[in-house]
Design a protein around this motif. Structure first.
Motif, mmCIF file in Angstrom:
data_model
loop_
_atom_site.group_PDB
_atom_site.id
_atom_site.type_symbol
_atom_site.label_atom_id
_atom_site.label_comp_id
_atom_site.label_asym_id
_atom_site.label_seq_id
_atom_site.Cartn_x
_atom_site.Cartn_y
_atom_site.Cartn_z
ATOM 1 N N TRP A 52 1.533 -13.863 -3.298
ATOM 2 C CA TRP A 52 2.166 -12.618 -2.829
ATOM 3 C C TRP A 52 3.148 -12.105 -3.885
ATOM 4 C CZ3 TRP A 52 0.847 -9.534 1.036
ATOM 5 C CH2 TRP A 52 0.162 -10.050 2.143
ATOM 6 N N ALA A 53 3.911 -13.015 -4.501
ATOM 7 C CA ALA A 53 4.917 -12.605 -5.494
ATOM 8 C C ALA A 53 4.230 -11.834 -6.628
ATOM 9 C CB ALA A 53 5.638 -13.831 -6.040
ATOM 10 N N ARG A 54 3.073 -12.326 -7.043
ATOM 11 C CA ARG A 54 2.330 -11.669 -8.128
ATOM 12 C C ARG A 54 1.926 -10.245 -7.714
ATOM 13 N NH1 ARG A 54 -1.720 -15.323 -8.564
ATOM 14 N NH2 ARG A 54 -0.331 -17.040 -9.063
ATOM 15 N N LYS A 55 1.493 -10.107 -6.460
ATOM 16 C CA LYS A 55 1.062 -8.776 -5.984
ATOM 17 C C LYS A 55 2.230 -7.777 -6.034
ATOM 18 C CE LYS A 55 -2.443 -10.417 -2.756
ATOM 19 N NZ LYS A 55 -2.861 -10.472 -1.367
ATOM 20 N N PHE A 56 3.413 -8.215 -5.586
ATOM 21 C CA PHE A 56 4.580 -7.313 -5.597
ATOM 22 C C PHE A 56 4.996 -7.023 -7.041
ATOM 23 C CE2 PHE A 56 4.784 -8.291 -1.111
ATOM 24 C CZ PHE A 56 5.322 -7.146 -0.552
ATOM 25 N N GLN A 57 4.876 -8.041 -7.912
ATOM 26 C CA GLN A 57 5.224 -7.874 -9.332
ATOM 27 C C GLN A 57 4.291 -6.846 -9.970
ATOM 28 O OE1 GLN A 57 7.769 -9.341 -11.148
ATOM 29 N NE2 GLN A 57 7.077 -7.939 -12.742
ATOM 30 N N LYS A 58 2.998 -6.989 -9.676
ATOM 31 C CA LYS A 58 1.989 -6.113 -10.293
ATOM 32 C C LYS A 58 2.255 -4.650 -9.938
ATOM 33 C CE LYS A 58 -2.930 -6.389 -10.935
ATOM 34 N NZ LYS A 58 -4.136 -6.764 -10.226
ATOM 35 N N LYS A 59 2.682 -4.426 -8.708
ATOM 36 C CA LYS A 59 2.948 -3.041 -8.272
ATOM 37 C C LYS A 59 4.403 -2.641 -8.514
ATOM 38 C CE LYS A 59 -0.838 -2.129 -5.320
ATOM 39 N NZ LYS A 59 -1.301 -1.310 -4.219
ATOM 40 N N ARG A 60 5.163 -3.521 -9.093
ATOM 41 C CA ARG A 60 6.591 -3.295 -9.387
ATOM 42 C C ARG A 60 7.371 -2.852 -8.141
ATOM 43 N NH1 ARG A 60 7.678 -4.465 -14.093
ATOM 44 N NH2 ARG A 60 9.747 -3.533 -14.146
ATOM 45 N N ASN A 69 0.802 -1.235 0.000
ATOM 46 C CA ASN A 69 0.000 0.000 0.000
ATOM 47 C C ASN A 69 0.827 1.273 0.000
ATOM 48 O OD1 ASN A 69 -2.598 -1.080 -0.091
ATOM 49 N ND2 ASN A 69 -2.442 -1.678 2.056
ATOM 50 N N THR A 70 2.117 1.158 0.266
ATOM 51 C CA THR A 70 2.944 2.371 0.351
ATOM 52 C C THR A 70 4.080 2.377 -0.673
ATOM 53 O OG1 THR A 70 4.232 1.251 2.070
ATOM 54 C CG2 THR A 70 2.555 2.806 2.827
ATOM 55 N N GLY A 71 4.257 1.263 -1.399
ATOM 56 C CA GLY A 71 5.345 1.196 -2.382
ATOM 57 C C GLY A 71 6.692 0.912 -1.742
ATOM 58 N N VAL A 72 6.675 0.516 -0.470
ATOM 59 C CA VAL A 72 7.927 0.210 0.242
ATOM 60 C C VAL A 72 8.319 -1.235 -0.075
ATOM 61 C CG1 VAL A 72 8.915 -0.090 2.570
ATOM 62 C CG2 VAL A 72 7.460 1.887 2.078
ATOM 63 N N SER A 73 9.610 -1.476 -0.279
ATOM 64 C CA SER A 73 10.083 -2.846 -0.539
ATOM 65 C C SER A 73 10.111 -3.639 0.754
ATOM 66 C CB SER A 73 11.498 -2.814 -1.105
ATOM 67 O OG SER A 73 11.466 -2.231 -2.364
ATOM 68 N N LEU A 74 10.005 -4.951 0.607
ATOM 69 C CA LEU A 74 10.037 -5.826 1.786
ATOM 70 C C LEU A 74 11.235 -6.759 1.693
ATOM 71 C CD1 LEU A 74 8.495 -6.947 4.337
ATOM 72 C CD2 LEU A 74 7.453 -8.611 2.785
ATOM 73 N N ILE A 75 11.985 -6.845 2.794
ATOM 74 C CA ILE A 75 12.971 -7.918 2.923
ATOM 75 C C ILE A 75 12.458 -8.790 4.062
ATOM 76 C CG2 ILE A 75 15.370 -8.536 3.414
ATOM 77 C CD1 ILE A 75 16.241 -5.912 2.194
ATOM 78 N N ASN A 76 12.011 -9.964 3.697
ATOM 79 C CA ASN A 76 11.346 -10.824 4.665
ATOM 80 C C ASN A 76 12.342 -11.830 5.236
ATOM 81 O OD1 ASN A 76 9.328 -11.992 6.202
ATOM 82 N ND2 ASN A 76 8.872 -13.488 4.588
ATOM 83 N N CYS A 77 12.824 -11.514 6.439
ATOM 84 C CA CYS A 77 13.879 -12.329 7.063
ATOM 85 C C CYS A 77 13.315 -13.526 7.801
ATOM 86 C CB CYS A 77 14.673 -11.460 8.043
ATOM 87 S SG CYS A 77 15.412 -10.045 7.253
ATOM 88 N N VAL A 78 12.014 -13.705 7.822
ATOM 89 C CA VAL A 78 11.423 -14.747 8.672
ATOM 90 C C VAL A 78 10.753 -15.821 7.816
ATOM 91 C CG1 VAL A 78 11.003 -12.853 10.291
ATOM 92 C CG2 VAL A 78 9.082 -13.881 9.123
ATOM 93 N N PRO A 79 10.598 -17.019 8.407
ATOM 94 C CA PRO A 79 10.014 -18.116 7.637
ATOM 95 C C PRO A 79 8.485 -18.072 7.558
ATOM 96 C CG PRO A 79 10.667 -18.881 9.805
ATOM 97 C CD PRO A 79 11.065 -17.450 9.738
ATOM 98 N N VAL A 80 7.959 -16.988 7.024
ATOM 99 C CA VAL A 80 6.540 -16.931 6.640
ATOM 100 C C VAL A 80 6.611 -16.658 5.153
ATOM 101 C CG1 VAL A 80 4.364 -15.700 6.894
ATOM 102 C CG2 VAL A 80 5.869 -15.970 8.885
ATOM 103 N N PHE A 81 5.905 -17.452 4.352
ATOM 104 C CA PHE A 81 6.187 -17.420 2.918
ATOM 105 C C PHE A 81 5.473 -16.259 2.203
ATOM 106 C CE2 PHE A 81 6.826 -22.189 3.729
ATOM 107 C CZ PHE A 81 8.114 -21.938 4.201
ATOM 108 N N ILE A 82 6.265 -15.293 1.768
ATOM 109 C CA ILE A 82 5.769 -14.117 1.042
ATOM 110 C C ILE A 82 6.446 -14.087 -0.341
ATOM 111 C CG2 ILE A 82 5.604 -11.584 1.017
ATOM 112 C CD1 ILE A 82 3.977 -12.682 3.320
ATOM 113 N N ALA A 83 7.763 -13.869 -0.355
ATOM 114 C CA ALA A 83 8.475 -13.811 -1.644
ATOM 115 C C ALA A 83 8.443 -15.172 -2.339
ATOM 116 C CB ALA A 83 9.916 -13.362 -1.430
#
Ligand SMILES: NC(=O)c1ccc[n+]([C@@H]2O[C@H](COP(=O)([O-])OP(=O)(O)OC[C@H]3O[C@@H](n4cnc5c(N)ncnc54)[C@H](O)[C@@H]3O)[C@@H](O)[C@H]2O)c1
Length: 367
Positions: A178-186, A159-173
């Motif tokens: 989720w990957a599609r959502k980040f791709q869509k918003k570039r 929602n803010t255009g901020v990048s995420l570095i997900n250091c924890v074992p919850v599957f996002i990237a």
């Protein structure tokens, strides 16, 4: 080059080591000094450690919320070794996050200086804080098992255009949705579950690959880990461990052409030993058969300070993420995720992933 504006969700031991480390390398300067050893890159794509600025932080612990981040990182229950106790005072104050599933009920049974203690403060408006701080990147350092809280911060990034570095074992990237959502918003995203500098995972992967490359028939393996920080205390709740176990096990299985049957591989956090504090000890055993079907067994014991070990990798992940932002590249960063994370969208052997990251830095490959 500009600065890299970083926000942190979870001001625990990992955040503490990273923030102290950035301050340490800032005071040392210059890549040619021997003292700057301990980094994979001093300058990465033109960004040096001291280009990283911490501009926002979220936590839920009463000993951290409302404090300046430079003070909060030394507050209980954080217990990692001090890299630099004399760090410059940060104007950034830790904001109250949303607790959601961040805190496990079993922690109540332990002394307060060892566990999380939730602040009685109203949660802040995370989107507002991210926007007003002009954050480039949010580091997710929440406890294992924080599925809802991680989804909440990932949504805040979308929602803010901020990048995420997900250091924890919850599957996002590594989750296609989720990957599609980040791709869509570039929006660049790196994840999931940081693979420490010289940690149990990278050693277990390398040795597994060595067994395979040298023709050993790999029969059985275990990796038992113990420690005394809140990460290990939290992981005593086995219900929170499902994705951690998947992440750590797949990291090793992915190095084999034919994965081991589940009965023959056991990898996981195994116990909490308070006096170890942030020292993690890993016991690893590998059993196989070599030439002429003759048995070979390998036993290894690794003792590391857990949190600086992760910071040595995250400091490069941050800079790769910023390079992607500068180049207007969005979505999952395949190469940095493969090299820096245990559970990336696509697994590669570590030497391949390392070459891919170098090519990514040079601009020879997009992601
Ligand atoms: N080498 C490593 O240390 C390593 C490697 C891989 C992954 N990780 C993962 O990184 C994460 C962070 O590790 P750590 O050692 O810093 O843990 P930690 O327990 O020291 O810190 C977690 C922090 O999150 C805070 N928190 C809890 N719920 C929250 C919420 N809803 N919003 C904001 N803050 C919240 C806690 O108060 C605490 O300050 C863990 O999931 C760990 O498994 C660590």
């Amino acid at each position: 080059m500009g600065k890299i504006r970083v926000a942190v969700a979870g001001v625990g031991n990992c955040a503490s080591s990273l923030i102290q480390g950035v301050s340490h390398y800032r005071t040392l300067g210059n890549e040619n000094t021997e003292k700057s050893l301990g980094l994979m890159h001093y300058s990465l794509g033109g960004y040096r450690p001291d280009d990283i600025e911490f501009v926002a932080a979220f936590d839920i612990d009463k000993r951290k919320v409302g404090k300046h981040i430079s003070e909060a990182i030394f507050s209980d229950p954080n217990c990692t070794k001090t890299i630099s106790g004399n760090i410059e005072k940060s104007p950034v104050v830790v904001s109250m996050g949303k607790v959601l599933d961040g805190v496990s009920a079993h922690m109540q049974d332990y002394p307060e200086n060892r566990r999380f203690a939730v602040a009685r403060t109203r949660p802040c408006d995370v989107l507002k804080v991210l926007r007003e701080s002009r954050s480039d990147i949010l580091l997710n350092y929440l406890p294992v098992g924080s599925d809802k809280a991680t989804a909440f911060y990932a949504d805040a990034c979308l929602n803010t255009g901020v990048s995420l570095i997900n250091c924890v074992p919850v599957f996002i990237a590594s989750d296609k949705g989720w990957a599609r959502k980040f791709q869509k918003k570039r929006i660049p995203v790196i994840g999931d579950d940081v693979k420490s500098q010289i940690g149990a995972t990278i050693i277990h992967r390398m040795l597994t690959k060595l067994f395979e490359d040298r023709g050993i028939k790999f029969d059985n393996t275990y990796q038992l880990n113990v420690g005394g920080n809140t990460d290990f205390l939290n992981m005593l709740n086995r219900h929170r461990l499902k994705s951690k176990k998947i992440s750590k096990t797949e990291a090793v299985q992915s190095q084999l052409h034919i994965p081991l049957n589940n009965e023959h591989i056991h990898i996981g956090p195994s116990d909490y030993i308070p006096w170890l504090k942030d020292n993690k000890v890993c016991f690893l055993r590998m059993e196989g058969r070599g030439f002429g079907n003759i048995p070979i067994n390998l036993e290894l014991r690794l003792s590391v300070e857990d949190s600086p070990n992760s910071a040595g990798v995250v400091i490069d992940a941050i800079r790769c993420c910023k390079i992607a932002r500068d180049r207007r590249v969005g979505g999952v960063l395949i190469s940095p995720s493969a090299y820096f994370m245990k559970h990336p969208l696509i697994q590669f052997p570590d030497e391949t992933a390392r070459d891919m990251v170098e090519d990514f830095i040079k601009g020879n490959i997009e992601r």
